[in-house]
Motif scaffolding. Structure first.
Motif, PDB file in Angstrom:
ATOM      1  N   MET A 146       3.265  -1.750 -11.787  1.00  0.00           N
ATOM      2  CA  MET A 146       4.368  -2.569 -11.293  1.00  0.00           C
ATOM      3  C   MET A 146       4.297  -2.638  -9.770  1.00  0.00           C
ATOM      4  O   MET A 146       3.705  -1.770  -9.135  1.00  0.00           O
ATOM      5  N   MET A 147       4.956  -3.650  -9.207  1.00  0.00           N
ATOM      6  CA  MET A 147       5.034  -3.786  -7.758  1.00  0.00           C
ATOM      7  C   MET A 147       6.317  -4.533  -7.418  1.00  0.00           C
ATOM      8  O   MET A 147       6.810  -5.343  -8.203  1.00  0.00           O
ATOM      9  N   THR A 166      17.242 -10.906  -3.955  1.00  0.00           N
ATOM     10  CA  THR A 166      16.047 -11.281  -3.211  1.00  0.00           C
ATOM     11  C   THR A 166      14.827 -10.528  -3.729  1.00  0.00           C
ATOM     12  O   THR A 166      13.710 -11.030  -3.673  1.00  0.00           O
ATOM     13  N   LEU A 167      15.042  -9.330  -4.240  1.00  0.00           N
ATOM     14  CA  LEU A 167      13.957  -8.461  -4.683  1.00  0.00           C
ATOM     15  C   LEU A 167      13.975  -8.263  -6.187  1.00  0.00           C
ATOM     16  O   LEU A 167      15.038  -8.255  -6.803  1.00  0.00           O
ATOM     17  N   ALA A 168      12.793  -8.059  -6.742  1.00  0.00           N
ATOM     18  CA  ALA A 168      12.656  -7.734  -8.158  1.00  0.00           C
ATOM     19  C   ALA A 168      11.308  -7.040  -8.341  1.00  0.00           C
ATOM     20  O   ALA A 168      10.486  -6.999  -7.419  1.00  0.00           O
ATOM     21  N   MET A 169      11.093  -6.523  -9.528  1.00  0.00           N
ATOM     22  CA  MET A 169       9.810  -5.910  -9.854  1.00  0.00           C
ATOM     23  C   MET A 169       8.959  -6.936 -10.596  1.00  0.00           C
ATOM     24  O   MET A 169       9.483  -7.817 -11.268  1.00  0.00           O
ATOM     25  N   LYS A 170       7.654  -6.803 -10.456  1.00  0.00           N
ATOM     26  CA  LYS A 170       6.723  -7.643 -11.200  1.00  0.00           C
ATOM     27  C   LYS A 170       5.630  -6.755 -11.767  1.00  0.00           C
ATOM     28  O   LYS A 170       5.346  -5.676 -11.237  1.00  0.00           O
ATOM     29  N   GLU A 171       5.042  -7.197 -12.849  1.00  0.00           N
ATOM     30  CA  GLU A 171       3.906  -6.481 -13.404  1.00  0.00           C
ATOM     31  C   GLU A 171       2.713  -6.687 -12.481  1.00  0.00           C
ATOM     32  O   GLU A 171       2.488  -7.787 -11.986  1.00  0.00           O
ATOM     33  N   SER A 201       0.822  -1.217   0.000  1.00  0.00           N
ATOM     34  CA  SER A 201       0.000   0.000   0.000  1.00  0.00           C
ATOM     35  C   SER A 201       0.853   1.261   0.000  1.00  0.00           C
ATOM     36  O   SER A 201       0.384   2.334  -0.363  1.00  0.00           O
ATOM     37  N   ARG A 202       2.119   1.146   0.385  1.00  0.00           N
ATOM     38  CA  ARG A 202       3.022   2.302   0.411  1.00  0.00           C
ATOM     39  C   ARG A 202       3.976   2.332  -0.780  1.00  0.00           C
ATOM     40  O   ARG A 202       4.547   3.361  -1.099  1.00  0.00           O
ATOM     41  N   CYS A 203       4.187   1.190  -1.413  1.00  0.00           N
ATOM     42  CA  CYS A 203       5.181   1.060  -2.480  1.00  0.00           C
ATOM     43  C   CYS A 203       4.703   1.745  -3.752  1.00  0.00           C
ATOM     44  O   CYS A 203       3.583   1.529  -4.199  1.00  0.00           O
ATOM     45  N   LYS A 204       5.580   2.557  -4.355  1.00  0.00           N
ATOM     46  CA  LYS A 204       5.244   3.205  -5.627  1.00  0.00           C
ATOM     47  C   LYS A 204       6.040   2.612  -6.782  1.00  0.00           C
ATOM     48  O   LYS A 204       6.092   3.180  -7.861  1.00  0.00           O
ATOM     49  N   ALA A 205       6.679   1.477  -6.561  1.00  0.00           N
ATOM     50  CA  ALA A 205       7.401   0.740  -7.597  1.00  0.00           C
ATOM     51  C   ALA A 205       8.522   1.562  -8.229  1.00  0.00           C
ATOM     52  O   ALA A 205       8.708   1.563  -9.428  1.00  0.00           O
ATOM     53  N   CYS A 206       9.298   2.231  -7.404  1.00  0.00           N
ATOM     54  CA  CYS A 206      10.398   3.054  -7.913  1.00  0.00           C
ATOM     55  C   CYS A 206      11.633   2.212  -8.228  1.00  0.00           C
ATOM     56  O   CYS A 206      12.555   2.699  -8.860  1.00  0.00           O
ATOM     57  N   ASN A 207      11.674   0.983  -7.763  1.00  0.00           N
ATOM     58  CA  ASN A 207      12.740  -0.016  -7.933  1.00  0.00           C
ATOM     59  C   ASN A 207      14.070   0.345  -7.267  1.00  0.00           C
ATOM     60  O   ASN A 207      15.082  -0.294  -7.529  1.00  0.00           O
ATOM     61  N   ILE A 208      14.091   1.331  -6.424  1.00  0.00           N
ATOM     62  CA  ILE A 208      15.321   1.698  -5.709  1.00  0.00           C
ATOM     63  C   ILE A 208      15.795   0.532  -4.847  1.00  0.00           C
ATOM     64  O   ILE A 208      16.975   0.197  -4.842  1.00  0.00           O
ATOM     65  N   CYS A 209      14.878  -0.108  -4.153  1.00  0.00           N
ATOM     66  CA  CYS A 209      15.263  -1.222  -3.284  1.00  0.00           C
ATOM     67  C   CYS A 209      15.908  -2.346  -4.087  1.00  0.00           C
ATOM     68  O   CYS A 209      16.907  -2.929  -3.658  1.00  0.00           O
ATOM     69  N   VAL A 210      15.364  -2.633  -5.265  1.00  0.00           N
ATOM     70  CA  VAL A 210      15.913  -3.688  -6.115  1.00  0.00           C
ATOM     71  C   VAL A 210      17.326  -3.321  -6.560  1.00  0.00           C
ATOM     72  O   VAL A 210      18.217  -4.174  -6.600  1.00  0.00           O
ATOM     73  N   SER A 211      17.534  -2.057  -6.872  1.00  0.00           N
ATOM     74  CA  SER A 211      18.849  -1.628  -7.337  1.00  0.00           C
ATOM     75  C   SER A 211      19.918  -1.776  -6.261  1.00  0.00           C
ATOM     76  O   SER A 211      21.095  -1.937  -6.580  1.00  0.00           O
ATOM     77  N   TYR A 212      19.533  -1.750  -5.001  1.00  0.00           N
ATOM     78  CA  TYR A 212      20.492  -1.895  -3.902  1.00  0.00           C
ATOM     79  C   TYR A 212      20.653  -3.329  -3.412  1.00  0.00           C
ATOM     80  O   TYR A 212      21.596  -3.623  -2.691  1.00  0.00           O
ATOM     81  N   CYS A 213      19.745  -4.222  -3.762  1.00  0.00           N
ATOM     82  CA  CYS A 213      19.767  -5.588  -3.224  1.00  0.00           C
ATOM     83  C   CYS A 213      20.920  -6.396  -3.817  1.00  0.00           C
ATOM     84  O   CYS A 213      20.922  -6.705  -5.012  1.00  0.00           O
ATOM     85  N   PRO A 214      21.905  -6.784  -2.988  1.00  0.00           N
ATOM     86  CA  PRO A 214      23.057  -7.522  -3.507  1.00  0.00           C
ATOM     87  C   PRO A 214      22.799  -9.016  -3.681  1.00  0.00           C
ATOM     88  O   PRO A 214      23.600  -9.719  -4.284  1.00  0.00           O
ATOM     89  N   SER A 215      21.664  -9.502  -3.150  1.00  0.00           N
ATOM     90  CA  SER A 215      21.434 -10.948  -3.151  1.00  0.00           C
ATOM     91  C   SER A 215      20.349 -11.405  -4.117  1.00  0.00           C
ATOM     92  O   SER A 215      20.019 -12.587  -4.144  1.00  0.00           O
TER      93      SER A 215
END
Length: 102
Positions: A44-45, A31-36, A15-29
């Motif tokens: 996106m989410m 674990t995270l990705a974007m999905k339609e 409910s707070r995520c705006k799908a900016c993908n910043i978190c994915v860009s920092y994830c070294p493992s």
């Protein structure tokens, strides 16, 4: 903060995520990705691909501008960063932050 799901290293408040993908860009493992997600505002989410690969670095949580992603407390048993997870993270980043297919 939303409650931590049982035995989960990382989770998202969609409910707070705006799908900016910043978190994915920092994830070294990887674990995270974007999905339609046609129900999300941007179409996106964020997706937690596999919470068992989270290393607990907190880079996703620290850099999220919307406070939408959370990492378990330090006492949680996190994964070790493996070569496979590093390679997955690089492939996700090269794939415009989208989850890998197949």
């Amino acid at each position: 903060m939303i409650n931590q799901p049982k035995d989960t290293a990382v989770w998202v408040d969609e409910s707070r995520c705006k799908a900016c993908n910043i978190c994915v860009s920092y994830c070294p493992s990887g674990t995270l990705a974007m999905k339609e997600d046609p129900n999300a505002i941007q179409g996106m989410m964020i997706e937690v691909l596999d919470p068992t690969t989270c290393i607990g670095c907190r880079d996703c949580e620290i850099h999220c501008p919307d406070f939408a992603i959370y990492v378990a407390e330090k006492g949680f048993k996190f994964a070790k960063l493996s070569k496979e997870s590093q390679e997955r993270a690089e492939k996700i980043k090269a794939n415009n932050f989208m989850a890998l297919k197949g």
